[in-house]
Design a protein around this motif. Structure first.
Motif, mmCIF file in Angstrom:
data_model
loop_
_atom_site.group_PDB
_atom_site.id
_atom_site.type_symbol
_atom_site.label_atom_id
_atom_site.label_comp_id
_atom_site.label_asym_id
_atom_site.label_seq_id
_atom_site.Cartn_x
_atom_site.Cartn_y
_atom_site.Cartn_z
ATOM 1 N N GLY A 29 42.706 51.775 44.850
ATOM 2 C CA GLY A 29 41.648 51.173 44.038
ATOM 3 C C GLY A 29 42.026 49.807 43.501
ATOM 4 N N ARG A 30 43.257 49.666 43.072
ATOM 5 C CA ARG A 30 43.742 48.386 42.535
ATOM 6 C C ARG A 30 43.785 47.321 43.627
ATOM 7 N NH1 ARG A 30 44.156 44.790 38.871
ATOM 8 N NH2 ARG A 30 46.210 44.035 38.368
ATOM 9 N N ARG A 31 44.261 47.713 44.836
ATOM 10 C CA ARG A 31 44.272 46.759 45.948
ATOM 11 C C ARG A 31 42.849 46.343 46.306
ATOM 12 N NH1 ARG A 31 46.720 49.553 50.572
ATOM 13 N NH2 ARG A 31 46.536 51.412 49.302
ATOM 14 N N GLY A 32 41.907 47.274 46.233
ATOM 15 C CA GLY A 32 40.506 46.945 46.494
ATOM 16 C C GLY A 32 39.971 45.938 45.497
ATOM 17 N N GLU A 33 40.324 46.113 44.224
ATOM 18 C CA GLU A 33 39.904 45.154 43.192
ATOM 19 C C GLU A 33 40.504 43.781 43.450
ATOM 20 O OE1 GLU A 33 40.922 46.868 39.416
ATOM 21 O OE2 GLU A 33 39.563 48.569 39.719
ATOM 22 N N GLN A 34 41.758 43.743 43.866
ATOM 23 C CA GLN A 34 42.401 42.466 44.152
ATOM 24 C C GLN A 34 41.739 41.777 45.349
ATOM 25 O OE1 GLN A 34 46.444 43.845 44.502
ATOM 26 N NE2 GLN A 34 46.822 43.678 42.301
ATOM 27 N N ALA A 35 41.384 42.565 46.371
ATOM 28 C CA ALA A 35 40.688 41.997 47.533
ATOM 29 C C ALA A 35 39.291 41.516 47.145
ATOM 30 C CB ALA A 35 40.600 43.029 48.660
ATOM 31 N N ALA A 36 38.622 42.261 46.286
ATOM 32 C CA ALA A 36 37.288 41.858 45.823
ATOM 33 C C ALA A 36 37.365 40.567 45.009
ATOM 34 C CB ALA A 36 36.656 42.972 44.991
ATOM 35 N N ARG A 41 36.401 34.714 44.593
ATOM 36 C CA ARG A 41 36.929 33.349 44.467
ATOM 37 C C ARG A 41 36.565 32.508 45.675
ATOM 38 N NH1 ARG A 41 41.089 36.150 42.715
ATOM 39 N NH2 ARG A 41 42.268 35.779 44.608
ATOM 40 N N GLN A 42 36.569 33.107 46.866
ATOM 41 C CA GLN A 42 36.166 32.374 48.074
ATOM 42 C C GLN A 42 34.706 31.946 47.991
ATOM 43 O OE1 GLN A 42 37.156 35.186 51.154
ATOM 44 N NE2 GLN A 42 39.282 34.503 51.279
ATOM 45 N N LYS A 43 33.910 32.712 47.255
ATOM 46 C CA LYS A 43 32.500 32.373 47.057
ATOM 47 C C LYS A 43 32.308 31.438 45.864
ATOM 48 C CE LYS A 43 30.228 36.378 49.007
ATOM 49 N NZ LYS A 43 29.120 37.308 48.729
ATOM 50 N N ARG A 44 33.402 30.934 45.318
ATOM 51 C CA ARG A 44 33.411 29.972 44.201
ATOM 52 C C ARG A 44 33.073 30.598 42.852
ATOM 53 N NH1 ARG A 44 36.413 26.828 46.843
ATOM 54 N NH2 ARG A 44 35.513 25.431 48.348
ATOM 55 N N TYR A 45 33.223 31.900 42.727
ATOM 56 C CA TYR A 45 33.111 32.547 41.428
ATOM 57 C C TYR A 45 34.416 32.295 40.681
ATOM 58 C CZ TYR A 45 29.192 35.517 43.033
ATOM 59 O OH TYR A 45 28.003 35.994 43.499
ATOM 60 N N LYS A 46 34.360 32.333 39.378
ATOM 61 C CA LYS A 46 35.559 32.239 38.549
ATOM 62 C C LYS A 46 35.816 33.633 37.987
ATOM 63 C CE LYS A 46 35.638 27.737 38.862
ATOM 64 N NZ LYS A 46 36.322 27.175 39.970
ATOM 65 N N ASP A 60 35.509 46.716 36.339
ATOM 66 C CA ASP A 60 36.587 46.354 37.259
ATOM 67 C C ASP A 60 36.886 44.856 37.225
ATOM 68 O OD1 ASP A 60 36.934 48.990 38.073
ATOM 69 O OD2 ASP A 60 35.477 48.793 39.690
ATOM 70 N N LEU A 61 35.854 44.040 37.390
ATOM 71 C CA LEU A 61 36.024 42.581 37.382
ATOM 72 C C LEU A 61 34.893 41.949 36.593
ATOM 73 C CD1 LEU A 61 36.737 41.988 41.184
ATOM 74 C CD2 LEU A 61 38.434 41.983 39.347
ATOM 75 N N ILE A 62 35.219 40.867 35.907
ATOM 76 C CA ILE A 62 34.198 40.046 35.257
ATOM 77 C C ILE A 62 34.400 38.641 35.795
ATOM 78 C CG2 ILE A 62 33.223 39.204 33.098
ATOM 79 C CD1 ILE A 62 34.470 41.688 31.738
ATOM 80 N N ALA A 63 33.312 38.054 36.253
ATOM 81 C CA ALA A 63 33.378 36.725 36.856
ATOM 82 C C ALA A 63 32.238 35.870 36.326
ATOM 83 C CB ALA A 63 33.292 36.846 38.380
ATOM 84 N N VAL A 64 32.332 34.588 36.612
ATOM 85 C CA VAL A 64 31.265 33.654 36.263
ATOM 86 C C VAL A 64 30.790 33.000 37.551
ATOM 87 C CG1 VAL A 64 30.662 31.559 34.990
ATOM 88 C CG2 VAL A 64 32.190 33.264 33.956
ATOM 89 N N ASP A 65 29.480 33.059 37.775
ATOM 90 C CA ASP A 65 28.832 32.441 38.931
ATOM 91 C C ASP A 65 27.872 31.401 38.385
ATOM 92 O OD1 ASP A 65 27.684 31.809 41.382
ATOM 93 O OD2 ASP A 65 26.422 33.608 41.436
#
Length: 151
Positions: A29-36, A41-46, A60-65
């Motif tokens: 699960g942790r590796r999946g979160e890291q891959a996600a 980030r490749q999609k330019r999310y922070k 799991d993750l919080i990002a800014v788009d």
């Protein structure tokens, strides 16, 4: 708090995430979160937080788009498990994520900003060094339960 200051704080706290490191010894699960996180980030999310939890639940993750705060649920399955990973984000899980997201927004004084819920499905075959497939669902579900807020 502004999104800018949130991003500045996050860049100091999660510096290794910026470089896309995946810990091969981590649980699936942790590796999946890291891959996600790498995919986002490749999609330019922070990516600003990972495994954010409190008494309401875990995100799991919080990002800014752009100017939207994105709460991301990551579901990772090995190739031996049947079904689609995203199907495991049921109504109860959506309610817990909604409550945790609302508490995060309140805690950081970000209620005036747009927010949405995404799901990243990860297929990671047992024994492989990398996932075989990642699928990102933007706006995967609406806020659920007592924690609903207007769009």
């Amino acid at each position: 708090m502004s999104i800018r200051s949130l991003l500045e704080n996050a860049s100091r706290r999660y510096s290794d995430w910026r470089f896309g490191k995946i810990d091969p010894a981590a649980p699936l699960g942790r590796r999946g979160e890291q891959a996600a996180a790498r995919l986002l980030r490749q999609k330019r999310y922070k990516v600003i937080a990972e495994s954010e939890s409190d008494r309401a639940g875990e995100i799991d993750l919080i990002a800014v788009d752009g100017r939207t705060i994105v709460f991301v649920e990551v579901k990772t399955l090995s190739s031996t498990k049947p079904g689609h990973p995203a199907d495991r984000v049921d109504d109860a899980k959506q309610g817990r994520i909604t409550r945790a997201a609302l508490r995060f927004l309140k805690r950081h004084h970000l209620l005036e900003h747009r927010a949405r819920f995404d799901v990243v499905a990860v297929w990671w075959p047992a024994g492989d060094d990398a996932p075989s497939r990642l699928q990102h669902y933007e706006n995967a579900f609406e806020a659920q339960g007592d924690g609903q807020w207007f769009a």
